[in-house]
Design a protein around this motif. Sequence first.
Motif, PDB file in Angstrom:
ATOM      1  N   LYS A  19       0.818  -1.204   0.000  1.00  0.00           N
ATOM      2  CA  LYS A  19       0.000   0.000   0.000  1.00  0.00           C
ATOM      3  C   LYS A  19       0.854   1.259   0.000  1.00  0.00           C
ATOM      4  O   LYS A  19       0.446   2.286  -0.510  1.00  0.00           O
ATOM      5  N   ASN A  20       2.005   1.206   0.590  1.00  0.00           N
ATOM      6  CA  ASN A  20       2.825   2.388   0.800  1.00  0.00           C
ATOM      7  C   ASN A  20       4.259   2.157   0.322  1.00  0.00           C
ATOM      8  O   ASN A  20       5.191   2.229   1.111  1.00  0.00           O
ATOM      9  N   PRO A  21       4.463   1.893  -0.967  1.00  0.00           N
ATOM     10  CA  PRO A  21       5.808   1.514  -1.416  1.00  0.00           C
ATOM     11  C   PRO A  21       6.809   2.667  -1.431  1.00  0.00           C
ATOM     12  O   PRO A  21       8.005   2.430  -1.419  1.00  0.00           O
ATOM     13  N   LEU A  22       6.348   3.903  -1.433  1.00  0.00           N
ATOM     14  CA  LEU A  22       7.276   5.026  -1.511  1.00  0.00           C
ATOM     15  C   LEU A  22       7.856   5.433  -0.160  1.00  0.00           C
ATOM     16  O   LEU A  22       8.863   6.120  -0.115  1.00  0.00           O
ATOM     17  N   VAL A  23       7.246   5.008   0.917  1.00  0.00           N
ATOM     18  CA  VAL A  23       7.754   5.386   2.242  1.00  0.00           C
ATOM     19  C   VAL A  23       9.132   4.777   2.511  1.00  0.00           C
ATOM     20  O   VAL A  23      10.041   5.493   2.950  1.00  0.00           O
ATOM     21  N   PRO A  24       9.363   3.481   2.245  1.00  0.00           N
ATOM     22  CA  PRO A  24      10.736   2.972   2.436  1.00  0.00           C
ATOM     23  C   PRO A  24      11.741   3.664   1.522  1.00  0.00           C
ATOM     24  O   PRO A  24      12.879   3.913   1.927  1.00  0.00           O
ATOM     25  N   VAL A  68       1.159  10.249   5.739  1.00  0.00           N
ATOM     26  CA  VAL A  68      -0.129  10.797   6.152  1.00  0.00           C
ATOM     27  C   VAL A  68      -1.137  10.706   5.013  1.00  0.00           C
ATOM     28  O   VAL A  68      -2.295  10.321   5.216  1.00  0.00           O
ATOM     29  N   GLY A  69      -0.695  11.035   3.810  1.00  0.00           N
ATOM     30  CA  GLY A  69      -1.591  10.989   2.653  1.00  0.00           C
ATOM     31  C   GLY A  69      -2.112   9.604   2.356  1.00  0.00           C
ATOM     32  O   GLY A  69      -3.316   9.412   2.118  1.00  0.00           O
ATOM     33  N   THR A  70      -1.244   8.614   2.389  1.00  0.00           N
ATOM     34  CA  THR A  70      -1.704   7.254   2.103  1.00  0.00           C
ATOM     35  C   THR A  70      -2.543   6.698   3.253  1.00  0.00           C
ATOM     36  O   THR A  70      -3.484   5.962   3.016  1.00  0.00           O
ATOM     37  N   ALA A  71      -2.233   7.084   4.490  1.00  0.00           N
ATOM     38  CA  ALA A  71      -3.059   6.654   5.616  1.00  0.00           C
ATOM     39  C   ALA A  71      -4.461   7.233   5.481  1.00  0.00           C
ATOM     40  O   ALA A  71      -5.467   6.547   5.723  1.00  0.00           O
ATOM     41  N   TYR A  72      -4.545   8.486   5.091  1.00  0.00           N
ATOM     42  CA  TYR A  72      -5.857   9.130   4.896  1.00  0.00           C
ATOM     43  C   TYR A  72      -6.594   8.463   3.732  1.00  0.00           C
ATOM     44  O   TYR A  72      -7.768   8.151   3.826  1.00  0.00           O
ATOM     45  N   TYR A  73      -5.874   8.243   2.620  1.00  0.00           N
ATOM     46  CA  TYR A  73      -6.487   7.640   1.432  1.00  0.00           C
ATOM     47  C   TYR A  73      -7.045   6.254   1.724  1.00  0.00           C
ATOM     48  O   TYR A  73      -8.174   5.946   1.401  1.00  0.00           O
ATOM     49  N   TYR A  74      -6.227   5.408   2.351  1.00  0.00           N
ATOM     50  CA  TYR A  74      -6.689   4.039   2.645  1.00  0.00           C
ATOM     51  C   TYR A  74      -7.643   4.002   3.821  1.00  0.00           C
ATOM     52  O   TYR A  74      -8.433   3.089   3.944  1.00  0.00           O
ATOM     53  N   GLY A  75      -7.589   4.994   4.693  1.00  0.00           N
ATOM     54  CA  GLY A  75      -8.521   5.059   5.802  1.00  0.00           C
ATOM     55  C   GLY A  75      -9.924   5.377   5.321  1.00  0.00           C
ATOM     56  O   GLY A  75     -10.923   4.897   5.863  1.00  0.00           O
ATOM     57  N   GLU A  76     -10.038   6.159   4.273  1.00  0.00           N
ATOM     58  CA  GLU A  76     -11.336   6.510   3.708  1.00  0.00           C
ATOM     59  C   GLU A  76     -11.987   5.318   3.016  1.00  0.00           C
ATOM     60  O   GLU A  76     -13.192   5.239   2.930  1.00  0.00           O
ATOM     61  N   LYS A  77     -11.200   4.391   2.503  1.00  0.00           N
ATOM     62  CA  LYS A  77     -11.738   3.257   1.760  1.00  0.00           C
ATOM     63  C   LYS A  77     -12.282   2.157   2.656  1.00  0.00           C
ATOM     64  O   LYS A  77     -12.956   1.267   2.204  1.00  0.00           O
ATOM     65  N   MET A  78     -11.953   2.189   3.938  1.00  0.00           N
ATOM     66  CA  MET A  78     -12.389   1.122   4.846  1.00  0.00           C
ATOM     67  C   MET A  78     -13.741   1.355   5.365  1.00  0.00           C
ATOM     68  O   MET A  78     -14.611   1.886   5.329  1.00  0.00           O
TER      69      MET A  78
END
Length: 78
Positions: A19-24, A68-78
């Motif tokens: 889900k978050n490949p750019l963070v590493p 933060v952006g990906t957490a918000y994005y995937y948090g909205e989909k749940m």
Amino acid sequence: MSTTEPAMEDFLEQKKRVKNPLVPVGALLTAGVLTAGLVSFRQGNSRLGQLLMRARVVVQGATVALMVGTAYYYGEKM
């Protein structure tokens, strides 16, 4: 204590990375810029070292924004 199986924990960790490949990548870039800055300070090139420390702050900020952006994005989909 965790009640989930170790295999399930490994699967969930793998899914987070997908889900978050750019963070590493951002974390590695931050570490690389930090290392280059410290090396330049050690060699006496304080101007380049200062420039690299500023670049580290920008890269680190971008990494946090991605998290933060990906957490918000995937948090909205749940």
